[in-house]
Write a protein that holds these residues in place. Structure first.
Motif, PDB file in Angstrom:
ATOM      1  N   SER A   1       0.818  -1.208   0.000  1.00  0.00           N
ATOM      2  CA  SER A   1       0.000   0.000   0.000  1.00  0.00           C
ATOM      3  C   SER A   1       0.854   1.261   0.000  1.00  0.00           C
ATOM      4  N   LYS A   2       2.125   1.115   0.395  1.00  0.00           N
ATOM      5  CA  LYS A   2       3.016   2.276   0.425  1.00  0.00           C
ATOM      6  C   LYS A   2       3.309   2.778  -0.978  1.00  0.00           C
ATOM      7  N   SER A   3       3.201   1.901  -1.979  1.00  0.00           N
ATOM      8  CA  SER A   3       3.488   2.305  -3.357  1.00  0.00           C
ATOM      9  C   SER A   3       2.468   3.306  -3.878  1.00  0.00           C
ATOM     10  N   ALA A   4       1.299   3.369  -3.223  1.00  0.00           N
ATOM     11  CA  ALA A   4       0.270   4.308  -3.654  1.00  0.00           C
ATOM     12  C   ALA A   4       0.455   5.698  -3.052  1.00  0.00           C
ATOM     13  N   LEU A   5       1.407   5.842  -2.136  1.00  0.00           N
ATOM     14  CA  LEU A   5       1.655   7.156  -1.535  1.00  0.00           C
ATOM     15  C   LEU A   5       2.299   8.090  -2.550  1.00  0.00           C
ATOM     16  N   PRO A   6       2.035   9.392  -2.438  1.00  0.00           N
ATOM     17  CA  PRO A   6       2.660  10.347  -3.364  1.00  0.00           C
ATOM     18  C   PRO A   6       4.176  10.368  -3.205  1.00  0.00           C
ATOM     19  N   LYS A   7       4.872  10.907  -4.224  1.00  0.00           N
ATOM     20  CA  LYS A   7       6.319  11.008  -4.157  1.00  0.00           C
ATOM     21  C   LYS A   7       6.766  11.954  -3.049  1.00  0.00           C
ATOM     22  N   GLN A   8       5.959  12.992  -2.793  1.00  0.00           N
ATOM     23  CA  GLN A   8       6.266  13.929  -1.721  1.00  0.00           C
ATOM     24  C   GLN A   8       5.034  14.128  -0.843  1.00  0.00           C
ATOM     25  N   LEU A   9       5.251  14.111   0.463  1.00  0.00           N
ATOM     26  CA  LEU A   9       4.162  14.325   1.417  1.00  0.00           C
ATOM     27  C   LEU A   9       4.400  15.622   2.184  1.00  0.00           C
ATOM     28  N   PHE A  10       3.363  16.462   2.224  1.00  0.00           N
ATOM     29  CA  PHE A  10       3.422  17.730   2.932  1.00  0.00           C
ATOM     30  C   PHE A  10       2.360  17.753   4.023  1.00  0.00           C
ATOM     31  N   VAL A  11       2.713  18.343   5.149  1.00  0.00           N
ATOM     32  CA  VAL A  11       1.806  18.395   6.296  1.00  0.00           C
ATOM     33  C   VAL A  11       1.230  19.795   6.428  1.00  0.00           C
ATOM     34  N   GLN A  12      -0.107  19.860   6.489  1.00  0.00           N
ATOM     35  CA  GLN A  12      -0.793  21.117   6.771  1.00  0.00           C
ATOM     36  C   GLN A  12      -1.177  21.088   8.246  1.00  0.00           C
TER      37      GLN A  12
ATOM     38  N   PHE B   1       8.444  13.766   5.578  1.00  0.00           N
ATOM     39  CA  PHE B   1       7.438  14.806   5.459  1.00  0.00           C
ATOM     40  C   PHE B   1       8.096  16.174   5.333  1.00  0.00           C
ATOM     41  N   GLN B   2       7.354  17.080   4.673  1.00  0.00           N
ATOM     42  CA  GLN B   2       7.727  18.487   4.629  1.00  0.00           C
ATOM     43  C   GLN B   2       6.513  19.312   5.049  1.00  0.00           C
ATOM     44  N   GLY B   3       6.750  20.541   5.460  1.00  0.00           N
ATOM     45  CA  GLY B   3       5.639  21.422   5.799  1.00  0.00           C
ATOM     46  C   GLY B   3       5.021  22.014   4.548  1.00  0.00           C
ATOM     47  N   ILE B   4       3.713  22.292   4.606  1.00  0.00           N
ATOM     48  CA  ILE B   4       3.025  22.813   3.424  1.00  0.00           C
ATOM     49  C   ILE B   4       3.562  24.182   3.019  1.00  0.00           C
ATOM     50  N   SER B   5       4.210  24.877   3.933  1.00  0.00           N
ATOM     51  CA  SER B   5       4.799  26.172   3.589  1.00  0.00           C
ATOM     52  C   SER B   5       5.932  26.016   2.568  1.00  0.00           C
ATOM     53  N   GLN B   6       6.442  24.791   2.435  1.00  0.00           N
ATOM     54  CA  GLN B   6       7.525  24.524   1.483  1.00  0.00           C
ATOM     55  C   GLN B   6       7.011  24.076   0.114  1.00  0.00           C
ATOM     56  N   LEU B   7       5.683  23.927  -0.014  1.00  0.00           N
ATOM     57  CA  LEU B   7       5.104  23.366  -1.237  1.00  0.00           C
ATOM     58  C   LEU B   7       4.826  24.450  -2.273  1.00  0.00           C
ATOM     59  N   SER B   8       5.291  24.220  -3.490  1.00  0.00           N
ATOM     60  CA  SER B   8       4.923  25.037  -4.640  1.00  0.00           C
ATOM     61  C   SER B   8       4.063  24.182  -5.564  1.00  0.00           C
ATOM     62  N   TRP B   9       2.757  24.427  -5.549  1.00  0.00           N
ATOM     63  CA  TRP B   9       1.854  23.663  -6.414  1.00  0.00           C
ATOM     64  C   TRP B   9       2.239  23.840  -7.884  1.00  0.00           C
ATOM     65  N   LYS B  10       2.554  25.066  -8.249  1.00  0.00           N
ATOM     66  CA  LYS B  10       2.865  25.391  -9.640  1.00  0.00           C
ATOM     67  C   LYS B  10       4.072  24.604 -10.137  1.00  0.00           C
ATOM     68  N   LYS B  11       5.059  24.426  -9.287  1.00  0.00           N
ATOM     69  CA  LYS B  11       6.295  23.751  -9.679  1.00  0.00           C
ATOM     70  C   LYS B  11       6.111  22.244  -9.787  1.00  0.00           C
ATOM     71  N   ASN B  12       5.256  21.676  -8.945  1.00  0.00           N
ATOM     72  CA  ASN B  12       5.175  20.217  -8.831  1.00  0.00           C
ATOM     73  C   ASN B  12       3.995  19.567  -9.553  1.00  0.00           C
TER      74      ASN B  12
END
Length: 356
Positions: A57-68, A91-102
């Motif tokens: 089931s881990k294979s279905a996880l996204p390549k990057q996980l962000f926490v809000q 995990f990374q914080g959602i403040s580090q996420l660029s939707w446009k880039k990814n």
């Protein structure tokens, strides 16, 4: 698109719908799940625990996980540090996420909850944003293979609910000859019990006139040239399949053969032979195989005579576990790849193995 995959990010990837969409994406060849946004709650704990005893089931996880991180839970960097210390997943914080880039497409299963965190990036996002039914009335309604007229919603689309996802593929093949529709629905109870489950609640049914009005309004938007009468939406607990009864009045008579041909032309739909008159047989079949489409039409419900008739009656079973999942894949292909809606649905059927 060439060999490039459509890059998808899911906000709310740890919820029931999010995990199902993520799993379905893994079966495709033209879509990749790049980003997932989660909340640090029990739902996330469940997903991570499942990955430990069910490694596949881990294979279905996204390549990057962000926490809000909601404000009341503390600081983002502290929660992220705790999760990374405790879990093998990074995990990374959602403040580090660029939707446009990814991402090319965002699927937001939580909107409008927590929208203040993502709204600024959403407003400048160059791709498509797919919201779920709970975001109503925001977003241009899409219920594959149909899309509501554009009402200046920009790049935001909104998926129909489970009910619409089952109804529209059954109505669509008759859109050119259909004059009026009468519909009765029996669905899974979707409310919250105020107390522990007792016999009286387990055997109760609920009259949902609010849902009836909502379904009627959505169908009138999608089928503006036909008369729509949703007679009732009734809910009871513990249903694997919703029950849909459609009585369609045609402008010109159709034979049973013509009705069959139209229904058989639709993706996500399968007719079962006269001998199958219960969802017991379908439930049993699903326990052996997942390669069964979500919309099952009982052939016994269609008119048995071959002479032409102006009235078509359809009784169908809608599998609620995939009813709202697969249209998200269809929508990605329709709004992002520009694929023909029917072709998009057929591609989803092939990915899920429904044609095997």
């Amino acid at each position: 698109m060439g060999n490039d995959k459509t890059r998808v990010g899911i906000r709310g990837v740890a919820g029931l719908l999010g995990t199902q969409i993520a799993d379905a994406i893994q079966k495709t060849k033209d879509i990749s799940l790049e980003v997932g946004v989660v909340l640090p709650d029990k739902t996330l704990d469940t997903v991570l625990s499942r990955a430990k005893f069910l490694p596949q089931s881990k294979s279905a996880l996204p390549k990057q996980l962000f926490v809000q991180v909601p404000v009341h839970l503390g600081r983002e960097n502290m929660i992220v540090r705790e999760l990374n210390h405790r879990e093998s997943t990074t995990f990374q914080g959602i403040s580090q996420l660029s939707w446009k880039k990814n991402c090319d497409v965002i699927i937001d299963n939580a909107y409008p909850a927590g929208k203040e965190v993502v709204e600024e990036q959403y407003n400048s996002f160059p791709g498509k944003i797919i919201l779920q039914d709970g975001a109503s009335p925001e977003g241009r309604l899409i219920v594959p293979p149909m899309i509501a007229p554009d009402t200046n919603q920009g790049n935001r689309y909104r998926m129909g609910d489970c009910i619409l996802s089952g109804l529209v593929p059954l109505l669509y093949p008759f859109r050119d000859v259909m004059q009026n529709m009468r519909i009765h629905l029996l669905t899974q109870f979707d409310g919250r019990e105020v107390d522990y489950l007792i016999t009286e609640r387990a055997h109760a049914f609920y009259v949902r006139d609010d849902l009836r009005a909502k379904v009627q309004g959505s169908l009138e938007t999608l089928f503006p040239n036909q008369g729509v009468d949703v007679e009732a939406v009734i809910q009871i607990p513990s249903l694997l399949h919703y029950q849909l009864t459609l009585n369609l009045e045609m402008q010109e008579p159709l034979s049973k053969v013509e009705v069959h041909e139209r229904l058989n032309s639709m993706p996500h739909v399968r007719l079962v032979p006269n001998g199958v008159t219960s969802t017991y047989d379908i439930n049993l079949a699903r326990s052996f195989s997942e390669k069964i489409p979500p919309i099952i039409v009982f052939e016994s419900s269609l008119e048995s005579r071959y002479e032409k008739t102006n009235t078509v009656r359809i009784v169908a079973a809608l599998y609620y576990r995939t009813a709202a999942v697969l249209p998200n894949l269809d929508a990605i292909r329709i709004v992002s790849q520009g694929m023909d809606p029917i072709k998009a649905m057929r591609q989803t059927d092939r990915d899920m193995g429904f044609n095997e």
